[in-house]
Design a protein around this motif. Structure first.
Motif, PDB file in Angstrom:
ATOM      1  N   SER A  77      11.499  -4.248   7.774  1.00 38.76           N
ATOM      2  CA  SER A  77      11.799  -4.252   5.898  1.00 38.76           C
ATOM      3  C   SER A  77      10.433  -5.404   6.134  1.00 38.76           C
ATOM      4  CB  SER A  77      12.624  -3.315   5.476  1.00 38.76           C
ATOM      5  OG  SER A  77      13.367  -4.043   5.262  1.00 38.76           O
ATOM      6  N   TYR A 123      -8.857  -2.389   2.671  1.00 42.60           N
ATOM      7  CA  TYR A 123      -7.714  -2.702   2.795  1.00 42.60           C
ATOM      8  C   TYR A 123      -7.485  -4.154   2.322  1.00 42.60           C
ATOM      9  CZ  TYR A 123      -7.853   0.720   7.077  1.00 42.60           C
ATOM     10  OH  TYR A 123      -8.089   1.764   7.120  1.00 42.60           O
ATOM     11  N   GLY A 124      -8.071  -4.998   1.632  1.00 43.36           N
ATOM     12  CA  GLY A 124      -7.930  -5.706   1.010  1.00 43.36           C
ATOM     13  C   GLY A 124      -7.785  -6.959   1.591  1.00 43.36           C
TER      14      GLY A 124
ATOM     15  N   GLY B  11      -6.399   5.207  -1.360  1.00 45.79           N
ATOM     16  CA  GLY B  11      -7.079   4.815  -0.947  1.00 45.79           C
ATOM     17  C   GLY B  11      -7.411   3.257  -0.611  1.00 45.79           C
ATOM     18  N   GLY B  13      -4.772  -0.104   0.572  1.00 46.51           N
ATOM     19  CA  GLY B  13      -4.300   0.106   1.418  1.00 46.51           C
ATOM     20  C   GLY B  13      -3.795   0.834   2.056  1.00 46.51           C
ATOM     21  N   ASN B  14      -2.407   0.918   3.285  1.00 46.02           N
ATOM     22  CA  ASN B  14      -1.599   2.331   3.822  1.00 46.02           C
ATOM     23  C   ASN B  14      -0.259   2.267   2.598  1.00 46.02           C
ATOM     24  OD1 ASN B  14       0.519   1.751   5.801  1.00 46.02           O
ATOM     25  ND2 ASN B  14      -0.439   0.117   5.105  1.00 46.02           N
ATOM     26  N   THR B  16       2.416   3.605   4.265  1.00 48.50           N
ATOM     27  CA  THR B  16       3.184   4.502   5.210  1.00 48.50           C
ATOM     28  C   THR B  16       4.918   3.418   5.370  1.00 48.50           C
ATOM     29  OG1 THR B  16       1.222   4.386   7.235  1.00 48.50           O
ATOM     30  CG2 THR B  16       3.320   3.913   7.916  1.00 48.50           C
ATOM     31  N   SER B  17       4.700   1.903   4.570  1.00 47.87           N
ATOM     32  CA  SER B  17       5.346   1.026   4.643  1.00 47.87           C
ATOM     33  C   SER B  17       6.072   1.690   3.283  1.00 47.87           C
ATOM     34  CB  SER B  17       4.986  -0.550   4.353  1.00 47.87           C
ATOM     35  OG  SER B  17       4.397  -0.985   5.780  1.00 47.87           O
ATOM     36  N   ARG B  20       8.091   4.750   3.904  1.00 49.69           N
ATOM     37  CA  ARG B  20       9.693   4.096   4.676  1.00 49.69           C
ATOM     38  C   ARG B  20      10.550   3.935   3.910  1.00 49.69           C
ATOM     39  NH1 ARG B  20       7.668   0.955   8.324  1.00 49.69           N
ATOM     40  NH2 ARG B  20       7.882  -0.654   7.207  1.00 49.69           N
ATOM     41  N   ARG B  24      14.574   5.198   2.800  1.00 47.54           N
ATOM     42  CA  ARG B  24      15.286   4.868   3.048  1.00 47.54           C
ATOM     43  C   ARG B  24      15.965   4.586   1.888  1.00 47.54           C
ATOM     44  NH1 ARG B  24      12.891  -0.638   6.181  1.00 47.54           N
ATOM     45  NH2 ARG B  24      12.812   0.913   7.984  1.00 47.54           N
ATOM     46  N   VAL B  49      -2.721  -2.170  -3.266  1.00 48.99           N
ATOM     47  CA  VAL B  49      -3.346  -3.963  -2.348  1.00 48.99           C
ATOM     48  C   VAL B  49      -4.833  -3.495  -2.398  1.00 48.99           C
ATOM     49  CG1 VAL B  49      -1.033  -4.568  -0.675  1.00 48.99           C
ATOM     50  CG2 VAL B  49      -3.566  -2.985  -0.285  1.00 48.99           C
ATOM     51  N   GLY B  50      -5.424  -5.116  -2.733  1.00 51.06           N
ATOM     52  CA  GLY B  50      -7.066  -5.479  -2.541  1.00 51.06           C
ATOM     53  C   GLY B  50      -7.287  -5.950  -3.296  1.00 51.06           C
ATOM     54  N   TYR B 176       8.475 -10.401  -1.196  1.00 52.48           N
ATOM     55  CA  TYR B 176       7.284 -11.239  -0.522  1.00 52.48           C
ATOM     56  C   TYR B 176       5.892 -10.567  -1.519  1.00 52.48           C
ATOM     57  CZ  TYR B 176       3.827 -10.847   3.509  1.00 52.48           C
ATOM     58  OH  TYR B 176       2.259 -11.305   4.268  1.00 52.48           O
ATOM     59  N   GLU B 216       8.809  -2.716  -0.459  1.00 55.05           N
ATOM     60  CA  GLU B 216       8.969  -2.051   0.640  1.00 55.05           C
ATOM     61  C   GLU B 216       8.574  -3.456   1.814  1.00 55.05           C
ATOM     62  OE1 GLU B 216       6.242  -2.326  -1.009  1.00 55.05           O
ATOM     63  OE2 GLU B 216       3.983  -2.454   0.144  1.00 55.05           O
ATOM     64  N   LEU B 217       8.499  -4.850   1.323  1.00 56.31           N
ATOM     65  CA  LEU B 217       7.652  -5.249   2.802  1.00 56.31           C
ATOM     66  C   LEU B 217       9.057  -6.630   2.587  1.00 56.31           C
ATOM     67  CD1 LEU B 217       3.786  -5.359   3.009  1.00 56.31           C
ATOM     68  CD2 LEU B 217       6.037  -4.360   4.019  1.00 56.31           C
ATOM     69  N   SER B 219      12.425  -6.570   2.081  1.00 51.92           N
ATOM     70  CA  SER B 219      14.480  -6.977   3.080  1.00 51.92           C
ATOM     71  C   SER B 219      15.186  -6.342   1.990  1.00 51.92           C
ATOM     72  CB  SER B 219      14.457  -8.553   3.508  1.00 51.92           C
ATOM     73  OG  SER B 219      15.142  -7.936   4.211  1.00 51.92           O
TER      74      SER B 219
END
Lengths: 262, 235
Positions: A77, A123-124, B11, B13-14, B16-17, B20, B24, B49-50, B176, B216-217, B219
């Motif tokens: 994470s 993606y930035g 569209g 960024g992704n 996935t994170s 996830r 959780r 993002v972006g 983050y 998501e990033l 912690s």
């Protein structure tokens, strides 16, 4: 107060055919363990980010990499950067879909600089890391491609500036001379690049002790510092390193289990 | 029962994170495929993002469906670019309107003549603002900075102490960040972060929430925020 942004400690996993390996001066690889298990350990220890570099020698190894990214990402994470073998927007997409938060491009960016712009556009910028492997030749830091085997016609500072103008959000700067030597980061190289661009610079190559990190953050003006072997072989624990750096007055993210008193 | 939360995929960024992280927290994230599919969602997340222009792909039909659900009380969480999109717009893409659920427009953190450059104490810094920074929750509400016509009214509606999204998150917790543009401090701000200038890092008003950082990033800070959002959705 200008910023409370912390200096980042990044753990690097060089992965070949599914296992973590580490060499000296980009050669002589030894096995250092399972990528997902190491990733989980570093994240729990308070690593601010992880970078996984694919150094697979075979096509089979490269095919397995998407699965390895997925296994690592499941443990995390904190941000994950994936590099090595990203040669096209399709390769980048596969890495992102598997769970990468950023991709690092090196040889492909040298050959096709527009790839930086393509990844940043899709993606930035924050997801487009340009990895620069540099080696001193008299007074010039020459940029090398193909895992440090092929000299390019470019010089590190100029290439970093160009990468920034093409849309890179971050520079991962590795000293080939120092890689794996544990003799300290190349602060001259790092300061030269960091002072020339307005995007963050990650210093890599040469980490041996905690004082090396303090040095590269201060003299080298690095925004982040990366290490591999000193963490893999448990010479240096990340919590102890971050506590020591925080005590030196460097802004560090301390996790709740390893809190600082400052 | 697990709450179903719709993710808007435009569209940028992704996902996935984000997916996830939500899983959780006990959330079942579903990528919304059409504006109509928002009708079933117990909560909505706008990640991203972006570049602000990426939000242009969210058509009028999407905007109407989203605003209708938010008006009906469905919790909405915008992350990073997704939070910026909750404001009136951004100088990054002046022609593209935001949802205007929060007051003010987003600006570069490091550009001559920008809103942030005019704020007292501004220092030129590297951008993107990339890495771990502190999320501060001022005890007596958040003081906005009134420059030009940014805000008519600066009285904060929500005190950080009452924030549902930040429940249990200590002031000064690390998160983050990865962005170059940011939202000004305003009435919806419940937490701020400083990088060159001070900007809104968490907003909250009723059922509308936003974080400039990436839970998501982030912690344990991020896990706590997703858990809080799950609690709001589950209510």
């Amino acid at each position: 107060m200008s910023s409370q942004l912390t200096r980042r400690i990044i753990a690097c996993l060089d992965v070949r055919d599914g296992v973590v390996v580490k060499g000296v001066n980009f050669q002589g690889l030894v096995n250092a363990g399972d990528p997902a298990a190491l990733a989980a350990r570093y994240a729990a220890d308070g690593a601010d980010e992880l970078i996984m570099l694919d150094v697979s020698a075979t096509i089979e190894g490269r095919r397995a990499m998407v699965d390895t990214i997925r296994r690592i990402a499941e443990q995390l994470s904190v941000p994950l950067t994936v590099g090595g073998g990203i040669r096209s927007l399709d390769d980048a997409r596969a890495a992102f879909e598997a769970g990468a938060d950023k991709v690092a491009i090196n040889s492909a960016a040298l050959a096709t600089p527009e790839l930086i712009t393509a990844i940043a556009g899709r993606y930035g910028s924050q997801a487009a890391v340009v990895a620069i492997d540099a080696k001193w030749d008299d007074e010039h830091a020459i940029v090398f491609g193909r895992s440090g085997t092929t000299a390019s016609a470019r010089e590190a500072v100029e290439w970093a500036r160009e990468a920034e103008s093409l849309g890179a959000g971050e520079i991962l700067l590795t000293s080939i001379d120092r890689d794996g030597t544990r003799q300290g980061f190349d602060c001259v190289l790092t300061a030269g690049v960091s002072g020339a661009v307005n995007i963050p610079v990650i210093a890599s190559g040469g980490a041996g002790g905690a004082d090396h990190f303090a040095d590269v953050f201060r003299r080298g003006r690095a925004d982040a510092a990366l290490a591999a072997s000193i963490f893999h072989f448990a010479d240096t624990s990340i919590p102890a390193l971050k506590r020591w750096l925080a005590a030196q007055g460097l802004p560090m993210r301390m996790t709740t289990t390893e809190d600082s008193s400052c | 029962m697990t709450a179903t939360v719709a993710l808007i995929d435009y569209g940028a960024g992704n996902l996935t994170s984000v997916m996830r992280g939500l899983r959780r927290a006990g959330i079942d994230p579903v990528v919304a495929t059409s504006p109509a599919s928002l009708a079933d969602a117990a909560g909505i997340v706008v990640p991203g993002v972006g570049h602000f222009s990426a939000t242009a792909i969210i058509s009028d039909a999407w905007r109407e469906a989203l605003l209708a659900r938010v008006t009906a009380g469905v919790p909405l969480l915008g992350i990073c670019l997704g939070m910026q999109w909750l404001f009136e717009g951004s100088t990054e893409a002046p022609g593209i309107p935001g949802l205007a659920l929060a007051q003010g427009s987003c600006q570069s953190l490091n550009k001559a003549g920008s809103y942030f450059e005019l704020t007292p104490g501004f220092v030129s810094v590297k951008i993107p603002h990339l890495g771990w920074n502190r999320v501060e929750q001022p005890r007596d509400g958040v003081q906005g900075i009134n420059i030009g016509s940014q805000f008519a009214e600066l009285t904060p509606d929500v005190d950080s102490r009452d924030s549902r999204l930040l429940a249990g998150v200590e002031s000064g917790a690390f998160a983050y960040f990865a962005h170059s543009f940011a939202a000004p401090v305003g009435p919806e701000t419940v937490a701020t972060t400083t990088h060159g200038a001070t900007f809104a890092s968490v907003i909250e008003r009723d059922n509308v929430f936003g974080t400039q950082f990436h839970p998501e990033l982030s912690s344990e800070t991020g896990a706590a925020i997703f858990a809080n959002f799950a609690r709001v959705v589950g209510r």
